[in-house]
Design a protein around this motif. Sequence first.
Motif, PDB file in Angstrom:
ATOM      1  N   MET A 175       0.840  -1.201   0.000  1.00 44.90           N
ATOM      2  CA  MET A 175       0.000   0.000   0.000  1.00 44.90           C
ATOM      3  C   MET A 175       0.874   1.249   0.000  1.00 44.90           C
ATOM      4  SD  MET A 175      -3.172  -0.947  -0.071  1.00 44.90           S
ATOM      5  CE  MET A 175      -4.007   0.576   0.369  1.00 44.90           C
ATOM      6  N   HIS A 176       0.381   2.295  -0.661  1.00 45.85           N
ATOM      7  CA  HIS A 176       1.096   3.567  -0.619  1.00 45.85           C
ATOM      8  C   HIS A 176       0.927   4.204   0.758  1.00 45.85           C
ATOM      9  CE1 HIS A 176      -3.067   4.556  -1.881  1.00 45.85           C
ATOM     10  NE2 HIS A 176      -2.900   5.622  -1.134  1.00 45.85           N
ATOM     11  N   ILE A 177       1.812   5.132   1.082  1.00 46.22           N
ATOM     12  CA  ILE A 177       1.705   5.863   2.338  1.00 46.22           C
ATOM     13  C   ILE A 177       0.597   6.909   2.205  1.00 46.22           C
ATOM     14  CG2 ILE A 177       2.880   7.368   3.986  1.00 46.22           C
ATOM     15  CD1 ILE A 177       4.059   4.579   3.931  1.00 46.22           C
ATOM     16  N   GLU A 178      -0.400   6.794   3.040  1.00 45.72           N
ATOM     17  CA  GLU A 178      -1.537   7.716   3.007  1.00 45.72           C
ATOM     18  C   GLU A 178      -1.597   8.460   4.335  1.00 45.72           C
ATOM     19  OE1 GLU A 178      -3.462   9.651   1.164  1.00 45.72           O
ATOM     20  OE2 GLU A 178      -4.476   7.951   0.220  1.00 45.72           O
ATOM     21  N   THR A 179      -1.577   9.782   4.280  1.00 42.71           N
ATOM     22  CA  THR A 179      -1.627  10.593   5.497  1.00 42.71           C
ATOM     23  C   THR A 179      -2.958  11.322   5.562  1.00 42.71           C
ATOM     24  OG1 THR A 179       0.752  10.955   5.259  1.00 42.71           O
ATOM     25  CG2 THR A 179      -0.400  12.286   6.886  1.00 42.71           C
ATOM     26  N   ASP A 180      -3.650  11.162   6.684  1.00 41.22           N
ATOM     27  CA  ASP A 180      -4.974  11.755   6.827  1.00 41.22           C
ATOM     28  C   ASP A 180      -5.089  12.394   8.209  1.00 41.22           C
ATOM     29  OD1 ASP A 180      -8.066  11.468   5.699  1.00 41.22           O
ATOM     30  OD2 ASP A 180      -7.932  11.455   7.889  1.00 41.22           O
ATOM     31  N   ALA A 181      -5.483  13.657   8.243  1.00 31.89           N
ATOM     32  CA  ALA A 181      -5.532  14.402   9.500  1.00 31.89           C
ATOM     33  C   ALA A 181      -6.469  13.772  10.529  1.00 31.89           C
ATOM     34  CB  ALA A 181      -5.961  15.842   9.220  1.00 31.89           C
ATOM     35  N   CYS A 182      -7.626  13.317  10.086  1.00 27.69           N
ATOM     36  CA  CYS A 182      -8.593  12.752  11.028  1.00 27.69           C
ATOM     37  C   CYS A 182      -8.127  11.401  11.553  1.00 27.69           C
ATOM     38  CB  CYS A 182      -9.957  12.623  10.351  1.00 27.69           C
ATOM     39  SG  CYS A 182     -10.666  14.205   9.851  1.00 27.69           S
ATOM     40  N   VAL A 183      -7.537  10.599  10.688  1.00 28.05           N
ATOM     41  CA  VAL A 183      -7.004   9.307  11.116  1.00 28.05           C
ATOM     42  C   VAL A 183      -5.867   9.515  12.111  1.00 28.05           C
ATOM     43  CG1 VAL A 183      -5.903   7.163  10.383  1.00 28.05           C
ATOM     44  CG2 VAL A 183      -7.705   8.184   8.971  1.00 28.05           C
ATOM     45  N   LEU A 184      -4.992  10.490  11.842  1.00 26.81           N
ATOM     46  CA  LEU A 184      -3.921  10.804  12.789  1.00 26.81           C
ATOM     47  C   LEU A 184      -4.499  11.206  14.143  1.00 26.81           C
ATOM     48  CD1 LEU A 184      -1.361  12.871  10.657  1.00 26.81           C
ATOM     49  CD2 LEU A 184      -1.218  10.467  11.322  1.00 26.81           C
ATOM     50  N   SER A 185      -5.574  11.976  14.127  1.00 20.38           N
ATOM     51  CA  SER A 185      -6.216  12.399  15.376  1.00 20.38           C
ATOM     52  C   SER A 185      -6.712  11.199  16.167  1.00 20.38           C
ATOM     53  CB  SER A 185      -7.376  13.353  15.077  1.00 20.38           C
ATOM     54  OG  SER A 185      -6.931  14.529  14.436  1.00 20.38           O
ATOM     55  N   LEU A 224      -6.697  17.175   0.345  1.00 22.09           N
ATOM     56  CA  LEU A 224      -5.295  16.775   0.211  1.00 22.09           C
ATOM     57  C   LEU A 224      -4.672  16.414   1.564  1.00 22.09           C
ATOM     58  CD1 LEU A 224      -3.943  19.363  -2.399  1.00 22.09           C
ATOM     59  CD2 LEU A 224      -4.786  17.041  -2.804  1.00 22.09           C
ATOM     60  N   VAL A 225      -5.081  17.102   2.619  1.00 23.86           N
ATOM     61  CA  VAL A 225      -4.506  16.815   3.935  1.00 23.86           C
ATOM     62  C   VAL A 225      -5.313  15.783   4.715  1.00 23.86           C
ATOM     63  CG1 VAL A 225      -3.434  19.091   4.071  1.00 23.86           C
ATOM     64  CG2 VAL A 225      -5.705  18.744   5.071  1.00 23.86           C
ATOM     65  N   SER A 226      -6.515  15.474   4.222  1.00 30.59           N
ATOM     66  CA  SER A 226      -7.361  14.485   4.896  1.00 30.59           C
ATOM     67  C   SER A 226      -8.229  13.771   3.863  1.00 30.59           C
ATOM     68  CB  SER A 226      -8.240  15.190   5.938  1.00 30.59           C
ATOM     69  OG  SER A 226      -8.918  14.261   6.746  1.00 30.59           O
ATOM     70  N   PRO A 227      -7.610  12.968   2.995  1.00 38.37           N
ATOM     71  CA  PRO A 227      -8.345  12.373   1.878  1.00 38.37           C
ATOM     72  C   PRO A 227      -9.439  11.380   2.276  1.00 38.37           C
ATOM     73  CG  PRO A 227      -6.133  11.465   2.024  1.00 38.37           C
ATOM     74  CD  PRO A 227      -6.179  12.624   2.960  1.00 38.37           C
ATOM     75  N   CYS A 228      -9.363  10.834   3.472  1.00 35.27           N
ATOM     76  CA  CYS A 228     -10.420   9.902   3.913  1.00 35.27           C
ATOM     77  C   CYS A 228     -11.608  10.646   4.511  1.00 35.27           C
ATOM     78  CB  CYS A 228      -9.862   8.920   4.942  1.00 35.27           C
ATOM     79  SG  CYS A 228      -8.483   7.927   4.338  1.00 35.27           S
ATOM     80  N   TYR A 229     -11.348  11.807   5.063  1.00 34.99           N
ATOM     81  CA  TYR A 229     -12.389  12.685   5.627  1.00 34.99           C
ATOM     82  C   TYR A 229     -12.180  14.079   5.012  1.00 34.99           C
ATOM     83  CZ  TYR A 229     -12.482   9.413   9.733  1.00 34.99           C
ATOM     84  OH  TYR A 229     -12.559   8.344  10.596  1.00 34.99           O
ATOM     85  N   PRO A 230     -12.457  14.248   3.741  1.00 32.64           N
ATOM     86  CA  PRO A 230     -11.996  15.449   3.022  1.00 32.64           C
ATOM     87  C   PRO A 230     -12.849  16.701   3.171  1.00 32.64           C
ATOM     88  CG  PRO A 230     -13.115  13.995   1.508  1.00 32.64           C
ATOM     89  CD  PRO A 230     -13.135  13.307   2.837  1.00 32.64           C
ATOM     90  N   THR A 231     -13.248  17.018   4.395  1.00 32.20           N
ATOM     91  CA  THR A 231     -13.971  18.265   4.612  1.00 32.20           C
ATOM     92  C   THR A 231     -13.384  18.997   5.813  1.00 32.20           C
ATOM     93  OG1 THR A 231     -15.666  17.399   6.140  1.00 32.20           O
ATOM     94  CG2 THR A 231     -16.102  17.196   3.759  1.00 32.20           C
ATOM     95  N   THR A 232     -13.415  20.299   5.754  1.00 34.35           N
ATOM     96  CA  THR A 232     -12.905  21.119   6.856  1.00 34.35           C
ATOM     97  C   THR A 232     -13.677  20.840   8.135  1.00 34.35           C
ATOM     98  OG1 THR A 232     -12.249  22.854   5.298  1.00 34.35           O
ATOM     99  CG2 THR A 232     -12.505  23.493   7.602  1.00 34.35           C
ATOM    100  N   SER A 311     -13.864   8.765  -4.095  1.00 34.50           N
ATOM    101  CA  SER A 311     -13.898   9.375  -5.416  1.00 34.50           C
ATOM    102  C   SER A 311     -12.662   8.924  -6.171  1.00 34.50           C
ATOM    103  CB  SER A 311     -13.920  10.911  -5.317  1.00 34.50           C
ATOM    104  OG  SER A 311     -12.669  11.394  -4.878  1.00 34.50           O
ATOM    105  N   ILE A 312     -12.713   8.963  -7.475  1.00 39.88           N
ATOM    106  CA  ILE A 312     -11.590   8.493  -8.293  1.00 39.88           C
ATOM    107  C   ILE A 312     -10.302   9.277  -8.020  1.00 39.88           C
ATOM    108  CG2 ILE A 312     -10.727   8.202 -10.637  1.00 39.88           C
ATOM    109  CD1 ILE A 312     -12.749   6.106  -9.796  1.00 39.88           C
ATOM    110  N   PRO A 313     -10.327  10.627  -7.997  1.00 33.36           N
ATOM    111  CA  PRO A 313      -9.070  11.348  -7.760  1.00 33.36           C
ATOM    112  C   PRO A 313      -8.382  10.975  -6.452  1.00 33.36           C
ATOM    113  CG  PRO A 313     -10.715  12.844  -8.612  1.00 33.36           C
ATOM    114  CD  PRO A 313     -11.428  11.559  -8.302  1.00 33.36           C
ATOM    115  N   LEU A 314      -9.175  10.782  -5.391  1.00 33.56           N
ATOM    116  CA  LEU A 314      -8.572  10.519  -4.089  1.00 33.56           C
ATOM    117  C   LEU A 314      -8.183   9.055  -3.896  1.00 33.56           C
ATOM    118  CD1 LEU A 314     -10.634  12.842  -1.728  1.00 33.56           C
ATOM    119  CD2 LEU A 314      -8.516  13.289  -2.966  1.00 33.56           C
TER     120      LEU A 314
END
Length: 359
Positions: A175-185, A224-232, A311-314
């Motif tokens: 798997m590629h390295i995926e960084t997600d702000a909410c997952v980190l939290s 881009l900073v939270s692709p799994c939870y991509p909303t502010t 979504s396809i892009p993410l």
Amino acid sequence: MISTLLNKLEQLQIESHKQGYLDGVFASQRIHSLFPYKREDENVFFSSAIAYFLQENIPKFSEDDQLAAKKIVSKIKKCYPFFKNFQGRETYNFFKTTPMEYFPNGNIMQYFSFFKLADDADDTAYIYLTLENQKNTDLKKILVQHANGTLKWKSFGLPAYQNLRTYSVYFGKNMHIETDACVLSNILLWSFKHNLSENQQDKDSLLYLSKIISSRDYINFPYLVSPCYPTTAQITYHVCRLIAFYPNCKHLCFVKPLLINDITSFLKNEQSFINSLFYNIALIYLNKKPRQRLHYSLNHVLKNTSYFYTSIPLMIPNLKVRKLQKHTIFNLFGLRTTCDAYTTALLLEYEILLKKVES
């Protein structure tokens, strides 16, 4: 209202089992906003998130409600083994692994290995947050093994965060390295809860969270900073919940005033109800009472609430491709998900927190 919402959760858990879900897992559906597409989507994410919230707040319920909450949580926990790593490792998958059911009830994605998800840190963290006597230090080692910079570095993403040794979303050597702000939290929430020794990955993950807020990337580029939870709104909710649990963290203390100002500003503008709900909960976690109470009809909220699914892009680990997510057309063609139980639990969280700041 608290008892009403908790009773609704009990009812939804029973109804989910009648629909064919595991006895304890809450029903959710993946849907398309444009096409008549709807699939039942049995997963552990929503249920484990609900279990964590209920378990943390049981002392705040009345005596009768405590019994109801404990019963809901107990039934959820009994389902965890069905999502455990199929080779026996102490990690968990979004979908069932016993038997394997990736994108259940689908006609396309379940037949292609490209869409097969590895176990992930998000579901695993929520499950570990709700279970006792887990080998937490072993999980910490697994998280470090799959973190950015351990075996490989993230090959895409915003340059400001490329060299941070943050935890990755997925477990799996391919798997590629995926960084997600909410997952980190959520990972940090689990680590702090169990008083685990702070390592470089913890420090860099905290730095990541503080940087995306201070740079405003969480507002300008949430996908881009939270692709799994991509909303502010969702990023704000998760980070503020972490701050409430770990109020003395220097990185998070630094951004707290920024978050308060941002949330206050967001709430002055028209928002979807679910975003308003996330922002209100976040503000209360920062010990700030919202200017006005949210008024809602439960049935109306459930009927009109959905969350990001994919979504396809993410799904593609390429920064140029992911930046396409800003275009409305990709939001329209992506899949979303609904989970009445998760939405009900968020309303319950709001009511409990609001009661605290009003008392």
